[in-house]
Design a protein around this motif. Structure first.
Motif, PDB file in Angstrom:
ATOM      1  N   MET A 191       0.817  -1.195   0.000  1.00  0.00           N
ATOM      2  CA  MET A 191       0.000   0.000   0.000  1.00  0.00           C
ATOM      3  C   MET A 191       0.853   1.247   0.000  1.00  0.00           C
ATOM      4  SD  MET A 191      -3.597  -0.744   1.914  1.00  0.00           S
ATOM      5  CE  MET A 191      -3.917   0.967   1.959  1.00  0.00           C
ATOM      6  N   SER A 192       2.093   1.142  -0.440  1.00  0.00           N
ATOM      7  CA  SER A 192       2.925   2.333  -0.446  1.00  0.00           C
ATOM      8  C   SER A 192       2.338   3.363  -1.399  1.00  0.00           C
ATOM      9  CB  SER A 192       4.348   1.984  -0.844  1.00  0.00           C
ATOM     10  OG  SER A 192       4.381   1.558  -2.187  1.00  0.00           O
ATOM     11  N   GLY A 193       2.468   4.615  -1.011  1.00  0.00           N
ATOM     12  CA  GLY A 193       1.980   5.695  -1.838  1.00  0.00           C
ATOM     13  C   GLY A 193       0.532   6.073  -1.570  1.00  0.00           C
ATOM     14  N   VAL A 194      -0.170   5.356  -0.710  1.00  0.00           N
ATOM     15  CA  VAL A 194      -1.545   5.690  -0.375  1.00  0.00           C
ATOM     16  C   VAL A 194      -1.531   6.816   0.651  1.00  0.00           C
ATOM     17  CG1 VAL A 194      -3.704   4.865   0.638  1.00  0.00           C
ATOM     18  CG2 VAL A 194      -2.386   3.374  -0.860  1.00  0.00           C
ATOM     19  N   THR A 195      -2.280   7.865   0.365  1.00  0.00           N
ATOM     20  CA  THR A 195      -2.321   9.021   1.253  1.00  0.00           C
ATOM     21  C   THR A 195      -3.638   9.046   2.025  1.00  0.00           C
ATOM     22  OG1 THR A 195      -3.398  10.478  -0.342  1.00  0.00           O
ATOM     23  CG2 THR A 195      -0.973  10.333  -0.451  1.00  0.00           C
TER      24      THR A 195
END
Length: 171
Positions: A1-5
């Motif tokens: 889920m990297s990059g989820v803000t």
């Protein structure tokens, strides 16, 4: 889920509300939309109208914009015997019963509010979400908390509408 803000999560949450509203209204007649389990119960039309009015009201307030309800003429299209700024909070049985509308009108208004909400959310940064929007609470309410509380309220009401839909279709 990297990059989820955090904004991505909010967009997803509001998207889930919109999808649920679409499902709950699908194929229902005006009579089904106004069916009340008993004389004090909230019908689907009121629940969807109310959750949409709350989202419209709260997002417009934090965005510093006019509500879709008035800016885009939805208040006139609905032509309800209620004050134009009414969102349904504190409604008694007669006021609840006054909220009648066909599915396409309810859905059109919800879609318009959803698009306005998405546009607002897309312009936010992580720093924006920490802004205090209501100091009357302890602790004060940040923009992130306010936006999340609207999702939570909307999901509760659309869940209630889904339950009533099930009862209506089993009658």
């Amino acid at each position: 889920m990297s990059g989820v803000t955090a904004v991505d999560v909010l967009l997803d949450g509001y998207g889930r509300v919109g999808e649920s509203v679409e499902r709950v209204l699908d194929g229902l007649s005006p009579d089904q939309l106004t069916y009340r389990v008993d004389g004090e119960a909230n019908p689907i039309a009121w629940l969807v109208w109310h959750l949409t009015r709350v989202q419209d009201d709260h997002v417009a307030e934090v965005a510093g914009t006019e509500q879709v309800w008035t800016a885009d003429g939805w208040a006139d299209r609905f032509d309800l015997p209620l004050p134009v700024g009414d969102t349904g909070y504190g409604h008694g049985s007669d006021q609840v019963a006054a909220v009648t509308a066909p599915a396409d009108l309810l859905l059109g208004y919800h879609r318009a509010v959803h698009e306005r909400t998405r546009g607002y959310l897309r312009g936010l940064t992580a720093a924006d979400l920490t802004r205090v929007v209501d100091e009357s609470w302890d602790p004060p309410v940040t923009l992130a908390v306010r936006l999340l509380s609207v999702i939570e309220d909307d999901l509760q009401h659309v869940g209630q509408a889904g339950y009533v839909r099930g009862l209506v279709l089993r009658r």
